[in-house]
Design a protein around this motif. Structure first.
Motif, PDB file in Angstrom:
ATOM      1  N   UNK A 375       0.832  -1.208   0.000  1.00 27.82           N
ATOM      2  CA  UNK A 375       0.000   0.000   0.000  1.00 27.82           C
ATOM      3  C   UNK A 375       0.866   1.258   0.000  1.00 27.82           C
ATOM      4  N   UNK A 376       2.150   1.074  -0.293  1.00 27.02           N
ATOM      5  CA  UNK A 376       3.121   2.169  -0.375  1.00 27.02           C
ATOM      6  C   UNK A 376       3.502   2.769   0.978  1.00 27.02           C
ATOM      7  N   UNK A 377       3.021   2.164   2.050  1.00 25.36           N
ATOM      8  CA  UNK A 377       3.504   2.639   3.341  1.00 25.36           C
ATOM      9  C   UNK A 377       4.894   2.044   3.574  1.00 25.36           C
ATOM     10  N   UNK A 378       5.676   2.698   4.418  1.00 24.41           N
ATOM     11  CA  UNK A 378       6.981   2.122   4.753  1.00 24.41           C
ATOM     12  C   UNK A 378       7.059   1.908   6.256  1.00 24.41           C
ATOM     13  N   UNK A 379       7.811   0.873   6.628  1.00 26.33           N
ATOM     14  CA  UNK A 379       8.050   0.587   8.039  1.00 26.33           C
ATOM     15  C   UNK A 379       9.558   0.551   8.221  1.00 26.33           C
ATOM     16  N   UNK A 380      10.048   1.362   9.175  1.00 22.37           N
ATOM     17  CA  UNK A 380      11.498   1.417   9.387  1.00 22.37           C
ATOM     18  C   UNK A 380      11.937   0.276  10.296  1.00 22.37           C
ATOM     19  N   UNK A 381      13.065  -0.304   9.938  1.00 24.35           N
ATOM     20  CA  UNK A 381      13.578  -1.402  10.745  1.00 24.35           C
ATOM     21  C   UNK A 381      15.086  -1.365  10.757  1.00 24.35           C
ATOM     22  N   UNK A 382      15.670  -2.437  11.215  1.00 23.65           N
ATOM     23  CA  UNK A 382      17.122  -2.543  11.262  1.00 23.65           C
ATOM     24  C   UNK A 382      17.496  -3.913  10.731  1.00 23.65           C
ATOM     25  N   UNK A 383      18.772  -4.197  10.682  1.00 31.25           N
ATOM     26  CA  UNK A 383      19.178  -5.539  10.288  1.00 31.25           C
ATOM     27  C   UNK A 383      20.256  -5.467   9.248  1.00 31.25           C
ATOM     28  N   UNK A 384      21.334  -6.152   9.511  1.00 28.78           N
ATOM     29  CA  UNK A 384      22.440  -6.192   8.579  1.00 28.78           C
ATOM     30  C   UNK A 384      22.132  -7.283   7.582  1.00 28.78           C
ATOM     31  N   UNK A 385      21.522  -6.892   6.494  1.00 30.60           N
ATOM     32  CA  UNK A 385      21.107  -7.905   5.537  1.00 30.60           C
ATOM     33  C   UNK A 385      20.906  -7.249   4.186  1.00 30.60           C
ATOM     34  N   UNK A 386      20.923  -8.056   3.153  1.00 23.95           N
ATOM     35  CA  UNK A 386      20.621  -7.520   1.828  1.00 23.95           C
ATOM     36  C   UNK A 386      19.109  -7.374   1.702  1.00 23.95           C
ATOM     37  N   UNK A 387      18.664  -6.680   0.640  1.00 20.75           N
ATOM     38  CA  UNK A 387      17.241  -6.528   0.385  1.00 20.75           C
ATOM     39  C   UNK A 387      16.731  -7.671  -0.470  1.00 20.75           C
ATOM     40  N   UNK A 388      15.408  -7.682  -0.694  1.00 20.74           N
ATOM     41  CA  UNK A 388      14.856  -8.671  -1.617  1.00 20.74           C
ATOM     42  C   UNK A 388      15.291  -8.276  -3.033  1.00 20.74           C
ATOM     43  N   UNK A 389      15.398  -9.255  -3.928  1.00 21.31           N
ATOM     44  CA  UNK A 389      15.995  -8.972  -5.240  1.00 21.31           C
ATOM     45  C   UNK A 389      15.206  -7.920  -6.029  1.00 21.31           C
ATOM     46  N   UNK A 390      15.929  -7.057  -6.688  1.00 27.49           N
ATOM     47  CA  UNK A 390      15.346  -6.050  -7.579  1.00 27.49           C
ATOM     48  C   UNK A 390      14.387  -5.125  -6.859  1.00 27.49           C
ATOM     49  N   UNK A 391      13.480  -4.514  -7.637  1.00 31.01           N
ATOM     50  CA  UNK A 391      12.469  -3.646  -7.041  1.00 31.01           C
ATOM     51  C   UNK A 391      11.118  -4.342  -6.993  1.00 31.01           C
ATOM     52  N   UNK A 392      11.117  -5.654  -7.221  1.00 31.69           N
ATOM     53  CA  UNK A 392       9.860  -6.409  -7.245  1.00 31.69           C
ATOM     54  C   UNK A 392       9.234  -6.476  -5.863  1.00 31.69           C
ATOM     55  N   UNK A 393       7.909  -6.538  -5.875  1.00 33.81           N
ATOM     56  CA  UNK A 393       7.197  -6.808  -4.638  1.00 33.81           C
ATOM     57  C   UNK A 393       7.050  -8.327  -4.531  1.00 33.81           C
ATOM     58  N   UNK A 394       7.026  -8.811  -3.310  1.00 34.86           N
ATOM     59  CA  UNK A 394       6.904 -10.257  -3.075  1.00 34.86           C
ATOM     60  C   UNK A 394       5.729 -10.516  -2.162  1.00 34.86           C
ATOM     61  N   UNK A 395       5.072 -11.645  -2.392  1.00 35.78           N
ATOM     62  CA  UNK A 395       3.942 -11.988  -1.538  1.00 35.78           C
ATOM     63  C   UNK A 395       4.410 -12.217  -0.111  1.00 35.78           C
ATOM     64  N   UNK A 396       3.501 -11.875   0.803  1.00 34.97           N
ATOM     65  CA  UNK A 396       3.826 -11.914   2.226  1.00 34.97           C
ATOM     66  C   UNK A 396       2.998 -13.002   2.897  1.00 34.97           C
ATOM     67  N   UNK A 397       3.613 -13.715   3.838  1.00 39.67           N
ATOM     68  CA  UNK A 397       2.848 -14.715   4.582  1.00 39.67           C
ATOM     69  C   UNK A 397       3.241 -14.643   6.056  1.00 39.67           C
ATOM     70  N   UNK A 398       2.250 -14.649   6.911  1.00 35.65           N
ATOM     71  CA  UNK A 398       2.510 -14.662   8.348  1.00 35.65           C
ATOM     72  C   UNK A 398       2.770 -16.104   8.767  1.00 35.65           C
ATOM     73  N   UNK A 399       3.785 -16.329   9.572  1.00 27.72           N
ATOM     74  CA  UNK A 399       4.168 -17.690   9.943  1.00 27.72           C
ATOM     75  C   UNK A 399       2.968 -18.502  10.434  1.00 27.72           C
ATOM     76  N   UNK A 400       2.127 -17.897  11.270  1.00 25.75           N
ATOM     77  CA  UNK A 400       1.028 -18.675  11.854  1.00 25.75           C
ATOM     78  C   UNK A 400       0.001 -19.094  10.802  1.00 25.75           C
ATOM     79  N   UNK A 401       0.003 -18.418   9.627  1.00 29.18           N
ATOM     80  CA  UNK A 401      -0.916 -18.804   8.555  1.00 29.18           C
ATOM     81  C   UNK A 401      -0.358 -19.920   7.683  1.00 29.18           C
ATOM     82  N   UNK A 402       0.877 -20.329   7.920  1.00 28.77           N
ATOM     83  CA  UNK A 402       1.493 -21.338   7.061  1.00 28.77           C
ATOM     84  C   UNK A 402       1.865 -22.600   7.813  1.00 28.77           C
ATOM     85  N   UNK A 403       1.373 -22.703   9.054  1.00 23.70           N
ATOM     86  CA  UNK A 403       1.730 -23.876   9.849  1.00 23.70           C
ATOM     87  C   UNK A 403       0.882 -25.072   9.451  1.00 23.70           C
ATOM     88  N   UNK A 404       1.500 -26.254   9.566  1.00 23.94           N
ATOM     89  CA  UNK A 404       0.710 -27.472   9.432  1.00 23.94           C
ATOM     90  C   UNK A 404      -0.222 -27.540  10.645  1.00 23.94           C
TER      91      UNK A 404
END
Ligand code: NAG
Ligand code: NAG
Ligand code: NAG
Ligand code: NAG
Ligand code: NAG
Ligand code: NAG
Ligand code: NAG
Ligand code: NAG
Ligand code: NAG
Length: 807
Positions: A375-404
């Protein structure tokens, strides 16, 4: 009195050993007769107890002392019932041995035995820091740039060893290092430390493990019986002090900039005496310090501390501190970590006035990382890590929604520690939201596990959010992730993200992680770190406070990037890496060792005390707006999170590397001054006499006080009536200068200084007389300072810490 106390010590030993009367322990024994350095290199006037053929050379004298140790043991115990580990001759006269409590007691009864101690063991307690300390444009420039800074100075690192293959220690082929002329140390050879491991940068490497082996705690299949670093800590501290300049920090393929030691052209000599997982024994450490001083290191960096204050009449009369006194006498500048036992009152683990004890600061470097929502909002965070590849958006899943089905019944499945609980098809190709729970802090969960789970589930990236257990902002240790990732450390940011996710219809929530490997530097002044040990200095095992300021100086010690052993296990997050970002007063200490090398290079004539003075009087205590520096949980009110720091938090203040090179004035002191100081401790004169060969003045004469020691600070633990404290400053400036004195009185105390103005020529001295009168006494510490401001711009800041008592 002393004997009595020491007997108590022995009783304590007997008590704690009594259930295993036959069990042997590492013990340290100190004998009458001075060690080599006390006898051979200066003009001490009065000595006792020296029965020597006068023609002895230092080597013959050392051999004579060893023979007295062996004779004492052999004539007291039958052979095979004891095991001598080391004879000490250079800095202390004594030995360590594997003995039972009963044997220790018998030895203590011998006339020539001064002290017997059971070994209580010790523990180990930058890309950005050089510029943070103002080095590239300041102190380095004065020494001809990074290319020369510290050249010719040897820093001894007493630690867990070194990884000699690290680029921070490679010989520079473009501008080869000179051979430091005075240094005489050797370089051990072992399969993992082959011939050629040393060079003109890493000039020496030895290891000391007799006590660790005798006690059964050294395990050669677990650590190396060589100077090789199996831990990581030693490689980190050595590279912080004197690692090569401009070594790229790469972790998990991400570049975090370039690292450099504080004195990038100084040389390193390694003395390994601490071991993976077991810490170290004082017996091994004393042997290592003796060797380092014999080898003629210029500076000794000790990122280690005893596991608690030593029992005794005075915290200074233990064999470890007495060894460091002799190292100081031999001209070696000894720097030691203040300890990581803060913020409690008197948590300091470095005690003696001849040691420079280093507190740790937190500095304002962050690694910002941003999460962009669909929705074009941004959330500031931290973390020594690379970003997701390119400028593509990726689908999001909450861990509790993907549990067996079965996983959802487990309480903490959402922390993504166990990939088998997840439906792979729900996660793969998506960014998964996992929770950071309190178990990370208590060690039940690990970042390594979440990383491998995310990789196993073929997720594109991971967002770690804080759970509602945490209020406000969380201090998550910054560790690099080898996957696209971000930590959202605030409950507010977490809410924004989850509102968006929950509000989006099935599978339409998308995100992108920008990634962050670039530090953002804030403008906040350094703060005393919560973990940094605090004063006041305990003088004895009743924790009576001493008239000595501890800690002495503060340097960065929070999230410090430096070299890491490729087999280091000290931090699980950095296994297999060449660099690590870790925190502690251990990290602050080599900063000061490196800066001391720069000072020594510029002013080679300075004594260790004068060098410590240059560090302390030029330190800063206010930020750029003139506001006092802060401490997390300041020592005078540890219940508040952040408040004005006191000298019991940071000593002289935060080190100013540029200013240390040209302090103008120094407060100097030498071995004889320290001995006079020791003589002021009630009941100590026999030990002083027997251990150093110096006779204390008659204690009943109107004698010197502990505060008379010419330190760049004034500390009075119990002020009941007017006290006149003398100080002497020496000018090391090139030109004469006129100084004015300004005073900020501690609460409830009146201070007058004579003279209030003086002109001092180069190389000459000026006496100051500081009159301190209690006005209101509330029994609590209060703090002030005096400042000597010179007409040529030199400034010496001297902290005053007083506890006034009603008499
Ligand atoms: C230490 O010195 C005192 C006074 O000189 C002496 O009486 C004592 O025997 C010496 N030895 C020990 C172990 O204290
Ligand atoms: C030594 O360390 C190895 C490897 O960690 C371990 O398997 C072994 O049990 C240890 N031996 C002793 C005597 O502790
Ligand atoms: C987000 O911003 C992009 C580029 O500015 C725009 O094309 C897109 O329509 C915006 N999406 C929403 C949901 O506002
Ligand atoms: C994930 O782990 C399981 C169980 O160990 C293994 O069978 C599977 O091959 C792994 N998948 C990937 C993509 O690594
Ligand atoms: C959304 O997903 C849930 C669970 O996968 C499913 O039960 C539901 O029918 C889906 N709703 C829509 C509108 O697709
Ligand atoms: C550090 O010392 C330099 C030189 O004396 C001075 O210009 C600078 O302001 C000092 N820095 C701080 C933070 O006090
Ligand atoms: C302070 O000194 C006075 C006078 O010597 C003494 O009576 C008092 O017990 C001391 N207080 C402390 C806390 O040491
Ligand atoms: C200062 O004194 C030292 C030793 O006393 C001497 O070597 C040095 O040349 C003197 N320096 C100056 C500037 O007088
Ligand atoms: C603690 O010391 C600081 C610095 O001297 C002072 O500003 C503060 O008021 C003191 N706090 C208390 C509780 O005494």
């Amino acid at each position: 009195m002393l004997r009595c106390f020491s007997l108590l010590l022995i009783c304590a030993l007997v008590l704690c050993w009594s259930c295993h009367a036959s069990q042997q322990h590492v013990c340290l024994v100190m004998l009458t007769n001075p060690p080599v350095v006390h006898l051979f290199d200066n003009s001490l006037s009065e000595r006792t107890h020296i029965y020597l053929p006068s023609q002895f050379s230092p080597i013959e004298y050392a051999a004579y002392l060893v023979s007295t140790h062996d004779t004492l043991l052999a004539s007291t115990f039958s052979s095979g019932t004891y095991k001598k580990l080391y004879s000490y001759t250079h800095l202390v006269n004594g030995f360590s041995a594997f003995l039972t409590a009963q044997q220790a007691d018998i030895l203590y009864q011998k006339e020539e035995v001064v002290l017997v101690e059971r070994d209580t063991k010790l523990s180990i307690q930058t890309t950005y820091t050089p510029s943070y300390l103002g080095l590239p444009g300041g102190a380095w420039q004065e020494e001809g740039g990074a290319i020369n800074a510290g050249e010719g100075i040897v820093i001894g690192i007493l630690d867990t060893g070194i990884d000699p293959t690290h680029p921070s220690f490679s010989a520079n082929t473009l501008k080869p290092y000179p051979k430091p002329d005075r240094f005489q140390g050797s370089c051990e050879v072992a399969p993992e430390f082959p011939e050629g491991s040393c060079n003109k940068k890493l000039v020496g490497a030895q290891h000391f493990a007799k006590a660790a082996i005798a006690s059964g705690e050294f395990n050669a299949t677990f650590d190396f019986a060589s100077p090789f670093d199996g831990d990581g800590h030693g490689t980190h501290t050595a590279s912080t002090a004197a690692g090569n300049n401009g070594v790229e920090v790469i972790v998990d393929g991400l570049s975090f900039g370039f690292a450099s030691g504080m004195a990038p052209r100084a040389h390193i000599a390694v003395y390994k005496a601490l071991y993976r997982g077991v810490g170290g024994f004082i017996a091994d450490v004393v042997a290592a310090i003796e060797q380092a001083v014999k080898d003629k290191v210029d500076i000794l960096s000790l990122s280690i501390g005893p596991n608690g204050p030593p029992p005794g009449i005075a915290t200074y009369f233990n064999i470890f501190d007495m060894t460091m006194l002799s190292a100081n006498k031999a001209g070696v500048f000894v720097v030691q970590a203040a300890g990581n036992a803060g913020p409690s009152h008197q948590s300091i683990l470095s005690f003696s006035p001849w040691i420079c004890s280093v507190a740790a600061s937190v500095h304002d470097r962050t690694y910002p990382n941003t999460l962009i929502l669909g929705n074009n909002k941004t959330v500031e965070g931290i973390g020594l890590a690379s970003g997701t590849p390119g400028n593509n958006m990726h689908n999001l899943i909450l861990a509790s929604d993907a549990l067996k089905g079965d996983g959802s019944t487990l309480p903490d499945a959402n922390d993504c520690q166990d990939p088998s609980l997840f439906k792979v098809d729900m996660v793969q190709g998506k960014v998964i939201i996992c929770s950071y729970t309190i178990d990370y802090i208590f060690g039940g969960e690990s970042v390594n596990k979440v990383v491998s789970a995310v990789q196993n589930l073929s997720a594109v990236g991971m967002v770690m959010v804080v759970t509602a257990d945490f209020e406000g902002e969380l201090t998550i240790p910054l560790i690099p992730f080898p996957i696209p990732a971000i930590i959202i450390p605030t409950t507010e940011g977490t809410k924004t993200l989850l509102d968006y996710y929950n509000g989006a219809s099935n599978d339409t929530a998308t995100v992108r992680i920008t990634g962050s490997a670039k530090a953002k530097f804030g403008h906040e002044a350094p703060k005393v770190a919560k973990f940094s040990s605090r004063g006041p200095d305990p003088q004895n095992d009743d924790f009576r406070a001493a008239d000595v300021l501890k800690p002495n100086i503060m340097a960065p010690g929070h999230m410090i990037w430096a070299g890491w052993s490729s087999v280091g296990i000290d931090s699980s997050a950095y296994q297999g890496q060449k660099f690590a970002m870790i925190s502690g007063t251990s990290m602050a200490t080599p900063h000061i060792a490196g800066i001391a090398a720069l000072i020594m290079k510029k002013n080679p004539q300075l004594s260790p005390a004068a060098l410590a003075s240059a560090l302390a009087t030029t330190a800063f205590t206010v930020d750029e707006h003139g506001e006092p520096l802060l401490a997390q949980n300041p020592s005078n009110d540890t219940s508040i999170e952040l408040g004005p720091a006191t000298p019991f938090d940071f000593g002289g203040g935060a080190v100013n590397a540029t200013a240390t090179l040209d302090p103008g004035l120094v407060f100097d002191a030498g071995y004889e001054d320290y001995v006079k100081f020791l003589c002021t401790i009630p009941g100590a004169s026999n030990v002083v006499q027997n251990a150093t060969g110096v006779t204390c003045a008659d204690p009943s004469s109107p004698s010197v006080a502990a505060t008379d020691l010419n330190l760049p600070s004034i500390t009075i633990a119990n002020l009941t009536s007017l006290r006149i404290v003398p100080r002497v400053v020496t000018s090391i400036a090139v030109a004469p200068e006129t100084y004015k004195v300004t005073i900020v009185e501690p609460r409830g105390v009146l201070i007058a200084i004579k003279p209030m103005e003086f002109t001092i020529a180069s190389n000459s001295t000026q006496e100051l007389s500081v009159t301190i009168t209690p006005a209101e006494s509330d029994g609590k510490p209060s703090f002030g300072h005096f400042l000597l401001s010179g007409s040529n711009g030199h400034r010496a800041h001297v902290p005053i810490s007083i506890v006034a008592q009603s008499s």
